[in-house]
Design an enzyme around this catalytic site. Structure first.
Site, PDB file in Angstrom:
ATOM      1  N   ASP A  92      62.469-102.012  -5.947  1.00 10.22           N
ATOM      2  CA  ASP A  92      62.212-103.357  -5.445  1.00 10.22           C
ATOM      3  C   ASP A  92      61.108-103.237  -4.397  1.00 10.22           C
ATOM      4  O   ASP A  92      60.939-102.194  -3.757  1.00 10.22           O
ATOM      5  CB  ASP A  92      63.490-103.985  -4.872  1.00 10.22           C
ATOM      6  CG  ASP A  92      63.359-105.501  -4.723  1.00 10.22           C
ATOM      7  OD1 ASP A  92      62.266-106.045  -4.995  1.00 10.22           O
ATOM      8  OD2 ASP A  92      64.342-106.150  -4.323  1.00 10.22           O
ATOM      9  N   GLY A  94      60.482-104.648  -1.495  1.00 10.39           N
ATOM     10  CA  GLY A  94      60.655-104.819  -0.061  1.00 10.39           C
ATOM     11  C   GLY A  94      60.597-106.283   0.331  1.00 10.39           C
ATOM     12  O   GLY A  94      60.949-106.647   1.452  1.00 10.39           O
ATOM     13  N   GLY A  95      60.142-107.130  -0.588  1.00 11.80           N
ATOM     14  CA  GLY A  95      60.076-108.564  -0.325  1.00 11.80           C
ATOM     15  C   GLY A  95      61.421-109.069   0.179  1.00 11.80           C
ATOM     16  O   GLY A  95      61.508-109.686   1.246  1.00 11.80           O
ATOM     17  N   GLN A 194      60.067-117.506  -8.582  1.00 12.67           N
ATOM     18  CA  GLN A 194      60.771-118.072  -7.419  1.00 12.67           C
ATOM     19  C   GLN A 194      60.860-119.593  -7.611  1.00 12.67           C
ATOM     20  O   GLN A 194      60.756-120.074  -8.718  1.00 12.67           O
ATOM     21  CB  GLN A 194      60.060-117.683  -6.114  1.00 12.67           C
ATOM     22  CG  GLN A 194      60.189-116.188  -5.764  1.00 12.67           C
ATOM     23  CD  GLN A 194      61.597-115.781  -5.323  1.00 12.67           C
ATOM     24  OE1 GLN A 194      62.463-116.616  -5.051  1.00 12.67           O
ATOM     25  NE2 GLN A 194      61.841-114.467  -5.249  1.00 12.67           N
ATOM     26  N   ASP A 271      70.948-105.786 -11.178  1.00 15.75           N
ATOM     27  CA  ASP A 271      71.276-104.772 -10.169  1.00 15.75           C
ATOM     28  C   ASP A 271      72.068-105.474  -9.092  1.00 15.75           C
ATOM     29  O   ASP A 271      71.916-106.688  -8.898  1.00 15.75           O
ATOM     30  CB  ASP A 271      70.008-104.196  -9.512  1.00 15.75           C
ATOM     31  CG  ASP A 271      69.450-105.140  -8.463  1.00 15.75           C
ATOM     32  OD1 ASP A 271      68.809-106.125  -8.858  1.00 15.75           O
ATOM     33  OD2 ASP A 271      69.703-104.936  -7.258  1.00 15.75           O
TER      34      ASP A 271
HETATM   35  N1  PRF Z   1      63.193-110.832  -4.595  1.00 18.38           N
HETATM   36  C1  PRF Z   1      63.138-109.462  -4.541  1.00 18.38           C
HETATM   37  N2  PRF Z   1      64.253-108.720  -4.584  1.00 18.38           N
HETATM   38  C2  PRF Z   1      65.441-109.346  -4.677  1.00 18.38           C
HETATM   39  C3  PRF Z   1      65.561-110.748  -4.740  1.00 18.38           C
HETATM   40  C4  PRF Z   1      64.367-111.547  -4.699  1.00 18.38           C
HETATM   41  O1  PRF Z   1      64.370-112.778  -4.752  1.00 18.38           O
HETATM   42  C5  PRF Z   1      66.939-111.033  -4.821  1.00 18.38           C
HETATM   43  C6  PRF Z   1      67.565-112.365  -4.889  1.00 18.38           C
HETATM   44  N3  PRF Z   1      68.863-112.358  -5.419  1.00 18.38           N
HETATM   45  C7  PRF Z   1      67.594-109.796  -4.812  1.00 18.38           C
HETATM   46  N4  PRF Z   1      66.687-108.807  -4.717  1.00 18.38           N
HETATM   47  N5  PRF Z   1      61.959-108.861  -4.443  1.00 18.38           N
END
Ligand code: PRF
Length: 376
Positions: A92, A94-95, A194, A271
């Site tokens: 992921d 880091g957002g 989003q 996840d």
């Molecule tokens: N964006 C990112 N990772 C995430 C989310 C997101 O919106 C969410 C939302 N359930 C979990 N992990 N980059």
């Protein structure tokens, strides 16, 4: 990365498929155990592969960037070499993690300035440097840098946030496409839909994300406090827009019920920290229902944790013994419960896949939601 769609269910939107990466194949739908800090908490790599039968694990850019840091990860030869997991990895961006720092971050067009939760040091994440960081970590699938809007969120904020996420995505793509993997295998970049709970924004975002024509797509900004029905409704119309010939990843979801409903709506990848985090608090997901192992009623239940699930820890250890370990705060309790819960989650998605292929997914799913969500 390659995706093959094997079958779409005739009574729901569920799909069975296969993702091929340079580190191996992933049969979908799949659940990805979360390994935030280069480890799935309390679980050895051997257990992940042999007992849990994980096919891909997740790492977090935010945590890995702070510790052990990019210098160490690069010198190790990337995350796979560093932690010994030789299967596929997704990171992921880091957002999501930096946005949960609330009081110690500042968002602007440039990116996000934040303070480390560890030592208060100051950092800046931009779409460009987050791509570079994920190149260095070396995951097979990397995520775009997005803003996950909070819930509830007013329309104007959600719209501005979504538009910025789209501009950030363009910057992510420019950087990603002008750089290469550092370790000799390929990486794929997934963009993220989003738009909070607003239908017109979600549709606009899904169309924009689909147009980018990347190797897979993700849905973010859900499971952040909105009612489950809202989440399902949103997934449903977003998935009608996202391409069918690419995997769809629902980020940070969820309970066994959320996962089964997500599969029915055409999601391929999930996840969540729930199976591991809840394991450490004594909450077990089993084929028969949900157990709070701290409960008095298990103190003399010498039956296996989950006979029907099979697998080493779930059949070798009894509920009474695990309860005893939990009550004594023994670290083995976290290991047993984490391996058990992850074995269950991987079993659940594996069964879903088999029932999609067999053609009886919908009836199986409806019965299974009732069975596994009941409190024992
Ligand atoms: N964006 C990112 N990772 C995430 C989310 C997101 O919106 C969410 C939302 N359930 C979990 N992990 N980059």
């Amino acid at each position: 990365m390659k995706y093959e769609l094997h079958k779409t269910d005739s009574q729901s939107k569920a799909r069975a498929g296969k993702i091929t990466t340079d580190h191996g194949e992933i049969l979908t739908p799949i659940f990805m155990p979360v390994g935030t800090a280069a480890t799935v908490k309390a679980v050895h790599q051997r257990e992940l592969a042999n007992d849990i039968k994980a096919q891909i694990i997740l790492g977090n850019t935010y945590h890995l960037y702070l510790r052990p840091g990019l210098d160490i990860l690069e010198r190790a030869g990337g995350l796979h070499k560093f932690n010994g997991w030789s299967g596929p990895i997704l990171t992921d961006s880091g957002g999501y993690q930096v946005f949960s720092l609330k009081d110690i971050r500042k968002i602007s067009e440039e990116g996000v300035k934040f303070q480390s939760h560890i030592d208060g040091s100051r950092h800046l994440f931009t779409p460009e440097n987050v791509m570079d960081t994920q190149r260095t970590i070396g995951a097979d699938i990397i995520m775009a840098f997005d803003e996950c809007a909070p819930y509830p969120c007013d329309y104007n904020y959600a719209k501005k946030s979504m538009e910025m996420t789209h501009r950030w995505l363009k910057r992510c793509i420019d950087r990603f496409d002008s750089t290469e993997g550092k370790y000799g295998y390929s990486q794929a970049l997934f963009p993220i839909v989003q738009g909070s709970v607003y239908k017109d924004l979600r549709i606009q975002s899904a169309e924009f994300i689909a147009e980018q024509n990347r190797e897979g797509n993700a849905i973010g900004g859900l499971a952040v406090g909105e009612p489950a029905e809202k989440m399902y409704e949103t997934i449903d119309y977003v998935n009608d827009i996202l391409p069918k010939d690419k995997p769809r990843y629902l980020m940070g979801v969820g309970t066994p019920e959320n996962i089964l409903e997500g599969i029915a709506l055409g999601i391929d990848m999930f996840d969540c920290v729930m199976p591991t985090r809840n394991a450490r608090n004594g909450m077990l997901f089993t084929t028969q229902g949900i157990i709070n192992i701290r409960n008095e009623k298990w103190k003399d239940d010498f039956t296996a944790i989950d006979e029907a699930l099979g697998g080493y820890v779930s059949t070798f250890y009894s509920k009474a013994y695990l309860r005893h370990l939990v009550k004594c705060d023994e670290i083995l309790s976290a290991q047993i419960a984490s391996v058990h819960n992850l074995t269950f989650y991987l079993w659940l998605v594996g069964q879903a896949r088999e029932h999609i292929l067999a053609g009886d997914f919908l009836t199986w799913k409806n019965a299974m939601v009732k069975q596994v969500m009941q409190r024992l």
